[in-house]
Scaffold this motif. Sequence first.
Motif, mmCIF file in Angstrom:
data_model
loop_
_atom_site.group_PDB
_atom_site.id
_atom_site.type_symbol
_atom_site.label_atom_id
_atom_site.label_comp_id
_atom_site.label_asym_id
_atom_site.label_seq_id
_atom_site.Cartn_x
_atom_site.Cartn_y
_atom_site.Cartn_z
ATOM 1 N N ASN A 125 -9.395 6.166 -16.701
ATOM 2 C CA ASN A 125 -10.076 6.759 -15.549
ATOM 3 C C ASN A 125 -9.800 5.984 -14.255
ATOM 4 O O ASN A 125 -10.080 6.452 -13.162
ATOM 5 C CB ASN A 125 -11.597 6.817 -15.791
ATOM 6 N N GLU A 126 -9.267 4.772 -14.405
ATOM 7 C CA GLU A 126 -8.928 3.955 -13.226
ATOM 8 C C GLU A 126 -7.575 4.333 -12.634
ATOM 9 O O GLU A 126 -7.183 3.805 -11.588
ATOM 10 C CB GLU A 126 -8.918 2.460 -13.596
ATOM 11 N N GLU B 66 -10.142 -6.831 -11.723
ATOM 12 C CA GLU B 66 -11.490 -6.471 -12.181
ATOM 13 C C GLU B 66 -11.545 -6.396 -13.703
ATOM 14 O O GLU B 66 -12.509 -6.845 -14.331
ATOM 15 C CB GLU B 66 -11.897 -5.122 -11.585
ATOM 16 N N ARG C 58 2.271 4.411 -1.517
ATOM 17 C CA ARG C 58 1.797 5.204 -2.650
ATOM 18 C C ARG C 58 2.986 5.572 -3.539
ATOM 19 O O ARG C 58 3.992 6.092 -3.062
ATOM 20 C CB ARG C 58 1.055 6.446 -2.154
ATOM 21 N N GLY D 232 -3.736 -1.467 -5.293
ATOM 22 C CA GLY D 232 -4.706 -0.875 -6.215
ATOM 23 C C GLY D 232 -4.511 -1.387 -7.629
ATOM 24 O O GLY D 232 -5.479 -1.669 -8.349
ATOM 25 N N THR E 11 0.819 -1.227 0.000
ATOM 26 C CA THR E 11 0.000 0.000 0.000
ATOM 27 C C THR E 11 0.850 1.273 0.000
ATOM 28 O O THR E 11 0.326 2.361 0.246
ATOM 29 C CB THR E 11 -0.955 0.006 1.213
ATOM 30 N N GLN F 58 -5.916 -4.839 -7.864
ATOM 31 C CA GLN F 58 -7.384 -4.850 -7.834
ATOM 32 C C GLN F 58 -7.975 -4.431 -9.188
ATOM 33 O O GLN F 58 -8.873 -5.092 -9.718
ATOM 34 C CB GLN F 58 -7.875 -3.916 -6.731
ATOM 35 N N VAL F 59 -7.437 -3.343 -9.739
ATOM 36 C CA VAL F 59 -7.948 -2.866 -11.034
ATOM 37 C C VAL F 59 -7.704 -3.914 -12.111
ATOM 38 O O VAL F 59 -8.578 -4.190 -12.948
ATOM 39 C CB VAL F 59 -7.286 -1.514 -11.411
ATOM 40 N N PRO G 222 -6.363 6.816 -10.904
ATOM 41 C CA PRO G 222 -6.269 7.215 -9.495
ATOM 42 C C PRO G 222 -6.311 6.024 -8.535
ATOM 43 O O PRO G 222 -5.712 6.075 -7.463
ATOM 44 C CB PRO G 222 -7.488 8.126 -9.301
ATOM 45 N N ARG G 223 -7.009 4.964 -8.908
ATOM 46 C CA ARG G 223 -7.068 3.771 -8.039
ATOM 47 C C ARG G 223 -5.766 2.973 -8.093
ATOM 48 O O ARG G 223 -5.512 2.137 -7.241
ATOM 49 C CB ARG G 223 -8.230 2.867 -8.461
ATOM 50 N N MET G 224 -4.957 3.235 -9.105
ATOM 51 C CA MET G 224 -3.717 2.478 -9.271
ATOM 52 C C MET G 224 -2.544 3.212 -8.626
ATOM 53 O O MET G 224 -1.461 3.297 -9.183
ATOM 54 C CB MET G 224 -3.461 2.224 -10.760
#
Lengths: 98, 402
Positions: free
Chosen positions: A77-78, A94, A47, A87, A45, A90-91, A80-82
Amino acid sequence: MQTTDLRDDHSTRTRDHRVTGVRDDRITEIVCDRLEIEPGEIAETDRFVEEHGADSLALIGVLAALEKEFRVTIDQNEMPRMAHLAGVRQVLAETAGW
Amino acid sequence: MSGELSFLQERLQAWNARQASWGGPLYRGRPTPRNTDLTLMSNDYLAIGGHPAVLDAQVRSLRAQGNGALMSGVFTGDSDPLRRLEADLAHWLGAPSVMLSQSGWSANVGLIQAVCPAGGSVYVDELAHASLWEGISAAHAVARPFAHNDTEHLERTIRQHGPGLIAFDTLYSVTGDLCPLPDLTAVARRTGCDLIADESHTLGVLGPQGGGLVPSLGLTDAVAYRTASLAKAFAGRAGLIACSPEVAGYLPYHSLGAVFSSTLLPHDVAGLSAALGVLRTADDRRERLEQHSRHLRDGLTALGYHIAPSESQIIPLQPGTEPGVRRLQQALDARGVFGAAFVPPSVPVRRCVHRLSVHSELAPADLDRVLDACAAVRDEVGLREWRSTRRLPTRRTAAVHH
């Protein structure tokens, strides 16, 4: 018959774990290579930008390399989650339907 | 303290701390090259900055016209030498029209700001010049970056967001690699996009009479906009936009830099006109540049430097970190070889490089001196510890361990 089913199930789970492990290692390798970070230096996690000083643009290279490796198309658009390894995983999961 | 002042104080403190971390000066405070030193910082790739034809033209112009009218290009008349130069440049480039601007920066910012709608998509290579990014911002357009030279990623991104402009450099100013122009034009054709090709580092260097990468590949009709700084092989101080006559007629009145900043001075125009004449017939210099560049790239590779993906006169030595670049620069400066340090924001964090820019008039002894210096400093700069070195294929790392 019952015993055979259980053995098959165990074998499948073991194989899945191996696949997941190899895949996770490869994701870490791609991210670290693009961001110029040693794999041992980064936690799930952490950043990328804030904690490892990564250039936000370098994340585009990460995204493209992951798309190429896993033959998927990730919606920008994904992004920011990466922001960290968890993250990214997860992306990717999905998007690829793993 | 107000928020603004506090912001600035923090930025200044961070800047001072960052400079201190270098262990010495990278820019100001660095020794000045002596006449006997080799300066490989300049973008004057064909070494025409001191060419007699260029200097004579500038001096004659200065004596005859001084600094000219000092006015916005909006007021430039049809008989002005600047208009003649624009026509000559268009003919040379095989372009319908050319508009001159004050710099490569103003060309890119002014073009995108004037032709791209707010909210429109601009697909931009992640390593494209900062002026292209600034143009996107000025237009209030949406930057949609694609991975460097990755046309498959570009096409996937366009398929997500729809057609727009595609902006890129024909030769990248830090990495020294060319764009995949045929593939970019094919993507543009398939997806209904228009291309903006920044030819700053290829103009004068590649193509028939030095017209750049686009004409060299016969793709002039496939690229809607070509831009360039004329402060590279042209050894001057201006920028250009090659485009349709309609856009060239529209830009001087809509590109804000063209409207609100004074146009070129007469001796700039005279010097550029003379430089164009020199560049047209400089095949010998272009050939020497190509030979020298290849010689240095091969020699550095043999010494164990990882200079990929360079394929040109721009050769990046890649220590990665700012202190690493400073250490390398200091070591090479001491041996009379002066390159240019590239650190953020010019490059991503951890991808700092010391750039060597080759020019055509280097002598064989100069090239030997560069290679000797780079060989001598390997241990001093810790070449084998650089991340770029560790990325080399195993058999090539042997050279590092000389």
